[in-house]
Design a protein around this motif. Structure first.
Motif, PDB file in Angstrom:
ATOM      1  N   MET A   1       0.804  -1.199   0.000  1.00  0.00           N
ATOM      2  CA  MET A   1       0.000   0.000   0.000  1.00  0.00           C
ATOM      3  C   MET A   1       0.848   1.265   0.000  1.00  0.00           C
ATOM      4  O   MET A   1       0.377   2.337  -0.324  1.00  0.00           O
ATOM      5  CB  MET A   1      -0.933   0.049   1.208  1.00  0.00           C
ATOM      6  CG  MET A   1      -2.062  -0.960   1.153  1.00  0.00           C
ATOM      7  SD  MET A   1      -3.265  -0.673   2.466  1.00  0.00           S
ATOM      8  CE  MET A   1      -4.381  -2.022   2.170  1.00  0.00           C
TER       9      MET A   1
ATOM     10  N   ILE B   1      -8.749   2.248  -5.167  1.00  0.00           N
ATOM     11  CA  ILE B   1      -9.180   1.358  -4.073  1.00  0.00           C
ATOM     12  C   ILE B   1      -9.765   0.075  -4.662  1.00  0.00           C
ATOM     13  O   ILE B   1      -9.489  -1.029  -4.190  1.00  0.00           O
ATOM     14  CB  ILE B   1     -10.215   2.073  -3.178  1.00  0.00           C
ATOM     15  CG1 ILE B   1      -9.569   3.262  -2.465  1.00  0.00           C
ATOM     16  CG2 ILE B   1     -10.804   1.101  -2.163  1.00  0.00           C
ATOM     17  CD1 ILE B   1     -10.555   4.130  -1.698  1.00  0.00           C
TER      18      ILE B   1
ATOM     19  N   LEU C   1      -8.340  -3.813  -4.148  1.00  0.00           N
ATOM     20  CA  LEU C   1      -9.151  -4.860  -3.518  1.00  0.00           C
ATOM     21  C   LEU C   1      -9.729  -5.859  -4.525  1.00  0.00           C
ATOM     22  O   LEU C   1     -10.437  -6.789  -4.148  1.00  0.00           O
ATOM     23  CB  LEU C   1     -10.293  -4.218  -2.725  1.00  0.00           C
ATOM     24  CG  LEU C   1      -9.870  -3.283  -1.587  1.00  0.00           C
ATOM     25  CD1 LEU C   1     -11.096  -2.675  -0.915  1.00  0.00           C
ATOM     26  CD2 LEU C   1      -9.019  -4.027  -0.566  1.00  0.00           C
TER      27      LEU C   1
ATOM     28  N   LEU D   1     -14.227  -3.644   4.730  1.00  0.00           N
ATOM     29  CA  LEU D   1     -12.906  -3.699   4.114  1.00  0.00           C
ATOM     30  C   LEU D   1     -12.625  -2.441   3.294  1.00  0.00           C
ATOM     31  O   LEU D   1     -11.530  -1.876   3.348  1.00  0.00           O
ATOM     32  CB  LEU D   1     -12.793  -4.945   3.230  1.00  0.00           C
ATOM     33  CG  LEU D   1     -11.458  -5.128   2.485  1.00  0.00           C
ATOM     34  CD1 LEU D   1     -10.300  -5.232   3.484  1.00  0.00           C
ATOM     35  CD2 LEU D   1     -11.527  -6.368   1.595  1.00  0.00           C
TER      36      LEU D   1
ATOM     37  N   GLU E   1     -12.108   0.536   5.690  1.00  0.00           N
ATOM     38  CA  GLU E   1     -10.802   0.421   6.347  1.00  0.00           C
ATOM     39  C   GLU E   1      -9.679   0.799   5.386  1.00  0.00           C
ATOM     40  O   GLU E   1      -8.746   1.529   5.750  1.00  0.00           O
ATOM     41  CB  GLU E   1     -10.610  -1.013   6.850  1.00  0.00           C
ATOM     42  CG  GLU E   1      -9.264  -1.240   7.541  1.00  0.00           C
ATOM     43  CD  GLU E   1      -9.066  -2.705   7.934  1.00  0.00           C
ATOM     44  OE1 GLU E   1      -7.937  -3.046   8.341  1.00  0.00           O
ATOM     45  OE2 GLU E   1     -10.041  -3.482   7.834  1.00  0.00           O
ATOM     46  N   THR E   2      -9.785   0.332   4.126  1.00  0.00           N
ATOM     47  CA  THR E   2      -8.759   0.637   3.133  1.00  0.00           C
ATOM     48  C   THR E   2      -8.747   2.125   2.799  1.00  0.00           C
ATOM     49  O   THR E   2      -7.683   2.746   2.690  1.00  0.00           O
ATOM     50  CB  THR E   2      -9.008  -0.182   1.841  1.00  0.00           C
ATOM     51  OG1 THR E   2      -9.036  -1.570   2.169  1.00  0.00           O
ATOM     52  CG2 THR E   2      -7.917   0.095   0.818  1.00  0.00           C
TER      53      THR E   2
ATOM     54  N   LYS F   1      -7.074   4.050   5.604  1.00  0.00           N
ATOM     55  CA  LYS F   1      -5.622   3.841   5.621  1.00  0.00           C
ATOM     56  C   LYS F   1      -4.932   4.664   4.534  1.00  0.00           C
ATOM     57  O   LYS F   1      -3.825   5.168   4.720  1.00  0.00           O
ATOM     58  CB  LYS F   1      -5.300   2.361   5.430  1.00  0.00           C
ATOM     59  CG  LYS F   1      -5.560   1.503   6.660  1.00  0.00           C
ATOM     60  CD  LYS F   1      -5.186   0.052   6.390  1.00  0.00           C
ATOM     61  CE  LYS F   1      -5.420  -0.806   7.631  1.00  0.00           C
ATOM     62  NZ  LYS F   1      -5.083  -2.236   7.372  1.00  0.00           N
TER      63      LYS F   1
END
Length: 345
Positions: free
Chosen positions: A1, A14, A18, A42, A45-46, A49
């Motif tokens: 990442m 994103i 994913l 998910l 959260e991504t 981050k």
């Protein structure tokens, strides 16, 4: 990442990370149905981050700031400073009153054709968008697809579903031509490229409405509906007309300025021989010789009303789209008078 963080973070990046669709990312971040709870968690959260600011994150931070909006327009629109510049200033003033930050972005032809959105739109780091005038239907719809509340200013289209703040062009065109008819004119021409803007098409419709109501014919030779807005083109087109009307209605003050100049070069006196009425009440109509009768648009109201509607839309995202028509006012000046029947009629 880590490598991805160094790049501009978008919903597509994103999705690529994913291995899901961009639409799934959008649904997850906007809280809409269509994805599982695991996928939603998910994605959120991504996004957090990577520092991606999405709608829910903006709402979480609303107590810390009063919001930020963007004003987007084509390079061409921003170049029309006498008209769109005043709208921009009014938007800036209204944002300051509400304590909101304003970001400005012009869209060049390459970005328009490539559907390249400004980074603050891709990252959804703004609360709302104002789009000034026309860019392209596909580009505007690409912005709307992000889900960010958006209001259009001085533009609308059947394929664009958004709130719009518009001039009442049809009734304004009607009133301008009706003014000429009340002065005694029956032979009235129209000048303006209706392919440039829906506003010009609507002003032509107003012209037809007034002419039909009075029982006067719209002579094809007097309908310059595909004219380029250059002095040379205006002069050439007017010079090619066999029999002049006694009055011209022009869709903007720039064309009114050029029509008057061309008529004077041809030996006509305005308004003694031919009257001219234009639209917008810009600087050219006020400094022209003679000064030009025109339809005044309250440009300050555009900014005020547009921001009011955007703030309402942010709070009411599910309400039906609306079109708000702002009235125009006839400003009678030196370029119109009753026709000299002995000369042209």
């Amino acid at each position: 990442m880590t490598g991805l963080k160094q790049q501009k973070v978008t919903m597509q990046s994103i999705a690529d990370l994913l291995h899901i669709s961009k639409n799934s990312v959008s649904q997850a971040l906007s809280g809409k149905d269509g994805v599982s709870d695991d996928t939603r968690n998910l994605v959120i959260e991504t996004a957090e981050k990577l520092g991606y600011m999405y709608a829910a994150a903006r709402k979480k931070n609303q107590q810390e700031h009063k919001g930020s909006i963007a004003l987007i327009a084509s390079e061409y629109a921003f170049s029309k400073r006498s008209f769109f510049g005043e709208i921009y200033l009014s938007i800036e003033q209204e944002c300051a009153k509400h304590g909101m930050a304003l970001q400005i972005q012009s869209v060049n032809p390459q970005a328009r054709e490539g559907l390249i959105l400004p980074s603050f739109v891709q990252n959804q780091s703004i609360d709302g968008i104002l789009i000034l005038s026309h860019i392209s239907t596909e580009y505007i719809n690409t912005i709307l697809a992000t889900g960010i509340p958006t209001v259009l200013i001085d533009h609308h289209h059947p394929k664009i579903h958004a709130d719009c703040i518009l001039t009442n062009n049809r009734f304004g065109g009607y009133e301008a031509v009706h003014h000429l008819i009340k002065l005694g004119h029956q032979k009235i021409g129209f000048v303006g490229d209706v392919n440039i803007s829906p506003s010009y098409q609507e002003r032509l419709e107003g012209y037809y409405l007034a002419m039909n109501e009075a029982g006067f014919a719209a002579h094809p030779e007097w309908l310059l509906t595909d004219i380029n807005e250059t002095a040379a083109e205006v002069a050439d087109r007017l010079a090619s007309i066999g029999s002049m009307p006694t009055a011209w209605f022009c869709v903007n003050d720039g064309l009114g300025f050029m029509v008057i100049a061309s008529l004077q070069q041809m030996g006509f006196k305005v308004p003694h021989h031919i009257s001219v009425c234009s639209f917008d009440n810009g600087e050219l109509s006020q400094i022209n010789t003679p000064t030009t009768t025109t339809m005044a648009v309250d440009l300050g109201k555009y900014g005020k009303r547009a921001l009011e509607q955007l703030l309402w839309r942010i709070q009411n995202p599910s309400e039906p789209n609306v079109e708000i028509l702002l009235p125009v006012t006839l400003i009678e000046r030196e370029s119109t008078r009753q026709p000299d029947n002995g000369h042209l009629e």
